[in-house]
Design a protein around this motif. Structure first.
Motif, PDB file in Angstrom:
ATOM      1  N   ASP A 182      38.957  48.167  36.151  1.00 27.08           N
ATOM      2  CA  ASP A 182      37.643  48.141  35.179  1.00 27.08           C
ATOM      3  C   ASP A 182      37.485  46.999  34.480  1.00 27.08           C
ATOM      4  OD1 ASP A 182      39.890  48.764  33.954  1.00 27.08           O
ATOM      5  OD2 ASP A 182      38.943  49.999  32.110  1.00 27.08           O
ATOM      6  N   GLU A 183      38.591  46.141  34.765  1.00 29.51           N
ATOM      7  CA  GLU A 183      38.475  44.793  33.914  1.00 29.51           C
ATOM      8  C   GLU A 183      38.273  43.411  34.774  1.00 29.51           C
ATOM      9  OE1 GLU A 183      41.794  44.171  31.330  1.00 29.51           O
ATOM     10  OE2 GLU A 183      41.851  45.829  30.650  1.00 29.51           O
ATOM     11  N   ALA A 184      38.390  43.663  36.228  1.00 27.90           N
ATOM     12  CA  ALA A 184      38.373  42.648  37.175  1.00 27.90           C
ATOM     13  C   ALA A 184      36.659  42.409  37.277  1.00 27.90           C
ATOM     14  CB  ALA A 184      38.806  43.123  38.310  1.00 27.90           C
ATOM     15  N   THR A 185      36.608  41.050  36.955  1.00 29.18           N
ATOM     16  CA  THR A 185      34.995  40.892  37.102  1.00 29.18           C
ATOM     17  C   THR A 185      34.609  40.416  38.624  1.00 29.18           C
ATOM     18  OG1 THR A 185      35.790  38.283  36.920  1.00 29.18           O
ATOM     19  CG2 THR A 185      34.970  39.362  34.842  1.00 29.18           C
ATOM     20  N   LEU A 186      35.416  40.537  39.436  1.00 30.15           N
ATOM     21  CA  LEU A 186      35.352  40.337  40.715  1.00 30.15           C
ATOM     22  C   LEU A 186      36.070  41.657  41.385  1.00 30.15           C
ATOM     23  CD1 LEU A 186      33.463  38.570  42.653  1.00 30.15           C
ATOM     24  CD2 LEU A 186      35.473  37.318  43.367  1.00 30.15           C
ATOM     25  N   PRO A 187      35.403  42.481  41.653  1.00 31.46           N
ATOM     26  CA  PRO A 187      36.126  43.800  41.997  1.00 31.46           C
ATOM     27  C   PRO A 187      36.329  43.966  43.565  1.00 31.46           C
ATOM     28  CG  PRO A 187      33.879  44.321  41.872  1.00 31.46           C
ATOM     29  CD  PRO A 187      34.015  42.892  41.395  1.00 31.46           C
ATOM     30  N   ILE A 188      37.518  42.943  43.977  1.00 28.83           N
ATOM     31  CA  ILE A 188      38.084  43.027  45.373  1.00 28.83           C
ATOM     32  C   ILE A 188      39.312  43.988  45.441  1.00 28.83           C
ATOM     33  CG2 ILE A 188      36.935  41.086  45.977  1.00 28.83           C
ATOM     34  CD1 ILE A 188      39.574  39.391  45.639  1.00 28.83           C
ATOM     35  N   GLY A 189      39.976  44.086  46.615  1.00 28.64           N
ATOM     36  CA  GLY A 189      41.104  44.753  46.644  1.00 28.64           C
ATOM     37  C   GLY A 189      42.169  44.272  45.778  1.00 28.64           C
ATOM     38  N   ARG A 190      43.066  45.610  45.355  1.00 31.73           N
ATOM     39  CA  ARG A 190      44.136  45.118  44.166  1.00 31.73           C
ATOM     40  C   ARG A 190      45.082  43.965  44.894  1.00 31.73           C
ATOM     41  NH1 ARG A 190      43.384  50.293  44.320  1.00 31.73           N
ATOM     42  NH2 ARG A 190      42.449  51.288  42.130  1.00 31.73           N
ATOM     43  N   TYR A 191      45.385  44.156  46.260  1.00 29.17           N
ATOM     44  CA  TYR A 191      46.557  43.114  46.699  1.00 29.17           C
ATOM     45  C   TYR A 191      45.940  41.912  46.796  1.00 29.17           C
ATOM     46  CZ  TYR A 191      49.413  40.778  50.261  1.00 29.17           C
ATOM     47  OH  TYR A 191      50.282  40.102  50.686  1.00 29.17           O
ATOM     48  N   ARG A 192      44.530  41.629  47.204  1.00 29.13           N
ATOM     49  CA  ARG A 192      43.944  40.328  47.177  1.00 29.13           C
ATOM     50  C   ARG A 192      43.685  39.789  45.945  1.00 29.13           C
ATOM     51  NH1 ARG A 192      44.732  38.796  52.182  1.00 29.13           N
ATOM     52  NH2 ARG A 192      43.946  40.030  53.763  1.00 29.13           N
ATOM     53  N   ARG A 193      43.463  40.372  44.955  1.00 22.11           N
ATOM     54  CA  ARG A 193      43.523  40.020  43.350  1.00 22.11           C
ATOM     55  C   ARG A 193      44.761  39.603  42.986  1.00 22.11           C
ATOM     56  NH1 ARG A 193      40.475  44.931  42.144  1.00 22.11           N
ATOM     57  NH2 ARG A 193      42.082  45.847  40.919  1.00 22.11           N
ATOM     58  N   ARG A 194      45.850  40.200  43.329  1.00 22.63           N
ATOM     59  CA  ARG A 194      47.197  39.571  43.025  1.00 22.63           C
ATOM     60  C   ARG A 194      47.566  38.338  43.740  1.00 22.63           C
ATOM     61  NH1 ARG A 194      52.155  43.469  44.089  1.00 22.63           N
ATOM     62  NH2 ARG A 194      51.659  42.912  46.299  1.00 22.63           N
ATOM     63  N   GLU A 195      47.290  38.527  44.830  1.00 24.44           N
ATOM     64  CA  GLU A 195      47.425  37.195  45.821  1.00 24.44           C
ATOM     65  C   GLU A 195      46.282  36.004  45.153  1.00 24.44           C
ATOM     66  OE1 GLU A 195      47.173  35.481  50.321  1.00 24.44           O
ATOM     67  OE2 GLU A 195      46.414  37.702  49.728  1.00 24.44           O
ATOM     68  N   ALA A 196      45.393  36.060  44.762  1.00 22.92           N
ATOM     69  CA  ALA A 196      44.603  35.271  44.166  1.00 22.92           C
ATOM     70  C   ALA A 196      44.917  34.634  42.881  1.00 22.92           C
ATOM     71  CB  ALA A 196      42.955  35.787  43.995  1.00 22.92           C
ATOM     72  N   ARG A 197      45.519  35.618  41.948  1.00 21.81           N
ATOM     73  CA  ARG A 197      46.210  35.027  40.972  1.00 21.81           C
ATOM     74  C   ARG A 197      47.141  34.262  41.053  1.00 21.81           C
ATOM     75  NH1 ARG A 197      45.841  40.520  39.388  1.00 21.81           N
ATOM     76  NH2 ARG A 197      47.953  41.059  39.736  1.00 21.81           N
TER      77      ARG A 197
END
Length: 808
Positions: A300-315
């Motif tokens: 609910d906080e991610a401004t770009l709602p992609i997959g969770r694993y992809r979000r962690r990798e992008a960080r």
């Protein structure tokens, strides 16, 4: 970040230019210094001399002169128009004969004034054109030099010949940076200064270490604590607290730098580099924070709602990208201090560019494959289709991802070939573009949370246009920054702004942003006053009169249309927009209105007639074109009717004027109800009449004047027909009254033994013996014998039984 800073600088420059232009109004142009400046510019352009800074300075001076010439031209043009209007007021000189001496003398005087007034306009126009041309030539020269520099080829970083010198230069810079000043401890003065400042150094250093090591954790724990107590609008406070992840460590860095400066243990060279550390680490902290907001672990906080694993990798990739940017900043500072040659710069930059391109390629892959993670199922079809706003973000993210991948593949090849300038113009603007896009997404989410905090409702619940309007404004505001990121000069943007301020010519009128802003301001004020007047009439004045609801609505609507028309006319007049110049356009549009928009015009005129004559009003129960329902809204083009099935029917107003309309409640709610009833033959009709009359009189909604009437309708094949005819106080309750009367009729008839007939037919067969064929099977078939058959009833003679009653 540099692009954002340049955007802020651009805003200040534009504001200063606007202020200077405002101050320049009314100041006469000085042509002597202008001639000197113009000649210097022409000479520099002809001989192709002067560096970029000198040409930029010269261009700024010419731009100031151009603003003065434009102000003089516009001011004197108003004087010319005034004198020309006076001449037109005198009329055309007669072709034959002579006019009166005083008129002829006045005409000659005005013509002399017109010639004098036109002279400054012509001079200012000529100088303005010359200045505009010189600015164009300078811009063209600067662009050509910029393109030449961009396409120039330097030393190749993959050539091993350049590696030893580059490594030696780097080691020398590191050794000089880490060296201490001469005898910092042996000097008595230095020791005295260190001892006197030691408490301050300890306090600043300790505070800096604490903020740097624990500040991010404190801010993150505060955000997590608030997240557990999430309610509507707390996203605003989470966002504000999350900013502590940037500012608390940054404050620690400033404290450590201050402690190092006070201690006196560092050399001037080291201090000069140390002063850039807060800015470099600020870039890293901002990128880490931005990645945490854009690719948040919580859905609910991610401004770009992609997959969770992809979000962690992008960080992780974003944080590593920030480290690479810091290393490049350090290299740039060392190159400025020690004067690296082009080969050394190319060799030292190449590993950073390759690593940055690898990270960009992986980020581009993540963005280009962006898909929502576990979207909510659709209520109707069960399909997992995310909202359209999220899909738009994902489409933009995929587009940016593909562009980033292309840059990441192309840049190392160009860098290896020696095109360092092109590589720098591709890699780092791509990074800044991603940062700018992520910043816009974070600001959009903050605006949505702020809207929820203020209105106590989310944007989705209210179906608000706030995020759309905010996104449009933010995107529009980011265009200058995006242009600066990709190599545009500040002067390019100021030139666009100057052209925008100059406006365009429509007929004999020049439309400028000032005119448009004045028009919008006056129209908004007029529109607001109209709405206030409508609200006061609707709530305070009209309810105290004897005018019915329809009349009140018609008055309020009429005042609204009149107020909008007057506001538009006042806005045109105050803004100085000459409506006569639009006569040709209006004449051309009238032809189109006459042919293509005749139905719209007809409905518009019909709407005005409806508001004036008021044959229908809001809340009326009407029937038109086979549609029956309540009038909910009357506009100038159509009328909205809500049917009894709770559907909205939009009826063009022309149908109310040219067609037949039935209004059941216009001016009153009294209406007639007819309840039909049938009884069997042989029933006492007088008794039926008395029962029906008592039922009609006993109902509370039935009027006694006119008196209820029982109508004996006549005879039919199967029944005696009666009708209860009454007038109701409220015809809107007609179904309720009719249902209640039918219940009472059934109860009273059952108690009195009155039979309500039902249709029945007697079957009479002529010559039944003809249906019997030869043989026993035919006889059995007629008699109804056999499996699955039933004996046919014995036929009656013609007229041997009544249509009602016992069939036997």
């Amino acid at each position: 970040m540099r692009g954002l800073v340049r955007a802020l600088v651009l805003s200040l420059i534009v504001a200063c230019a606007a202020a200077g232009s405002a101050m320049a109004q009314g100041v006469p142009a000085d042509y002597a210094p202008w001639e000197e400046t113009a000649e210097r510019a022409e000479t520099a352009l002809e001989e192709d001399r002067g560096n970029e800074d000198q040409l930029e300075t010269l261009r700024a001076q010419i731009a100031d002169y151009r603003a003065q010439f434009a102000s003089t031209r516009d001011t004197e043009r108003e004087r010319v128009e005034t004198v020309r209007s006076q001449l037109e007021a005198l009329g055309t000189p007669p072709e034959e004969g002579s006019e009166r001496p005083e008129i002829a003398e006045r005409r000659r005087e005005l013509e002399r004034q017109l010639a004098e007034a036109r002279a400054p306009v012509v001079a200012a126009e000529e100088a303005f054109t010359r200045a505009n041309g010189l600015i164009g030539e300078i811009d063209q020269t600067l662009r050509e030099r910029q393109a030449e520099l961009l396409l120039s080829r330097g030393p190749s970083p993959v050539n091993p010949v350049h590696w030893p010198a580059a490594l030696e230069s780097l080691m020398t810079s590191v050794r000089l940076t880490l060296s201490l000043p001469d005898s910092p401890i042996t000097s008595a003065e230095a020791r005295e200064q260190l001892l006197s400042n030691l408490p301050l150094v300890i306090v600043l250093g300790t505070l800096g270490v604490l903020l740097l090591s624990r500040g991010h954790m404190v801010a993150e724990q505060s955000v997590n604590w608030l997240r557990k107590r999430t309610r509507r609008g707390t996203g605003v406070w989470r966002f504000l607290l999350s900013l502590g992840e940037i500012f608390l460590p940054l404050a620690g860095i400033f404290s450590i730098v201050a402690a190092a400066e006070v201690s006196g243990l560092l050399s001037e060279r080291s201090l000069e580099l140390l002063y850039g550390v807060p800015f470099w680490l600020g870039i890293l902290l901002y990128l880490v924070w931005l990645a945490a907001q854009t690719f948040a672990a919580q859905d609910d906080e991610a401004t770009l709602p992609i997959g969770r694993y992809r979000r962690r990798e992008a960080r992780y990739y974003t944080a590593f990208l920030g480290v690479l940017l810091i290393l490049r900043r350090v290299r740039m500072a060392l190159a400025e201090l020690d004067g690296y040659d082009d080969a050394t710069i190319a060799v030292l930059d190449f590993p950073l560019i390759v690593l940055a391109c690898i990270v960009l390629f992986r980020l581009g892959q993540i963005l280009s494959r962006a898909t929502p993670d576990a979207p909510e199922p659709d209520d109707e079809s069960g399909a997992t289709q995310p909202p359209e706003g999220i899909m738009f973000r994902l489409r933009v993210a995929r587009l940016l991802g593909r562009g980033t991948m292309a840059v990441a593949v192309l840049s190392p090849i160009l860098a290896a070939a020696g095109y360092a300038n092109i590589t720098e113009a591709l890699v780092f603007p791509a990074i800044r573009t991603l940062v700018l896009g992520a910043t816009i997404l974070v600001l959009l989410r903050f605006v949505s949370d702020l809207y929820a905090l203020v209105t106590k409702q989310t944007v989705e619940e209210t179906n608000s246009l706030v995020p759309v309007a905010t996104g449009f404004i933010l995107t529009l505001a980011s265009l200058p920054a995006l242009a600066l990121i990709w190599g545009a000069r500040v002067t390019d943007l100021t030139e666009i702004w100057a052209a925008f301020r100059a406006g365009f010519t429509l007929g004999d009128t020049r439309i400028s942003p000032t005119n448009m802003l004045t028009f919008v301001l006056i129209f908004v004020i007029g529109y607001g006053m109209t709405r206030l007047l409508q609200g006061g009439l609707r709530s305070a004045v009209l309810p105290k009169t004897r005018i019915d609801l329809g009349g009140r609505n018609a008055i309020v609507s009429g005042i609204g249309y009149l107020g909008i028309l007057l506001a538009a006319l006042a806005a045109f007049a105050v803004a100085g927009i000459n409506l006569s110049s639009l006569a040709i356009v209006a004449g051309a549009l009238s032809v189109g209105i006459g042919f293509g928009l005749q139905n719209i015009v007809q409905n518009f005129v019909s709407g005005i007639i409806l508001l004036i004559e008021r044959p229908i009003g809001e809340g009326d129960w009407i029937e038109v074109n086979g549609h029956m329902g309540f009038v909910k809204a009357i506009s100038v083009r159509s009328t909205r009717i809500e049917t009894f099935d709770m559907f909205d029917v939009i009826v063009p107003n022309g149908d109310f004027i040219s067609g037949t309309v039935t209004n059941y409640t216009r001016g009153k709610t009294i209406g007639r109800l007819i309840v039909p009833i049938s009884v069997a033959y042989g029933t006492d009709t007088r008794k039926v009449e008395r029962i029906l009359m008592s039922i009609a009189r006993e109902h509370p909604l039935v009027l006694m004047n006119p008196e209820p009437f029982i109508y004996f309708a006549g005879y039919e094949n199967s029944a005696l027909n009666f009708e209860i005819r009454v007038f109701l106080v409220d015809v809107l309750e007609i179904l309720v009254v009719k249902t209640e009367m039918n219940h009472q009729i059934a109860e009273r008839f059952a108690a009195e033994g009155i039979e309500i007939p039902f249709p029945q037919r007697d079957l009479w067969l002529r010559n039944p013996e003809t249906l019997v064929g030869e043989g026993e099977s035919a006889h059995r078939a007629f008699a109804g014998e056999g499996q699955g058959t039933r004996p046919m009833p014995r036929p009656h003679k013609r007229g041997s039984a009544s249509s009602y009653g016992d069939p036997e």
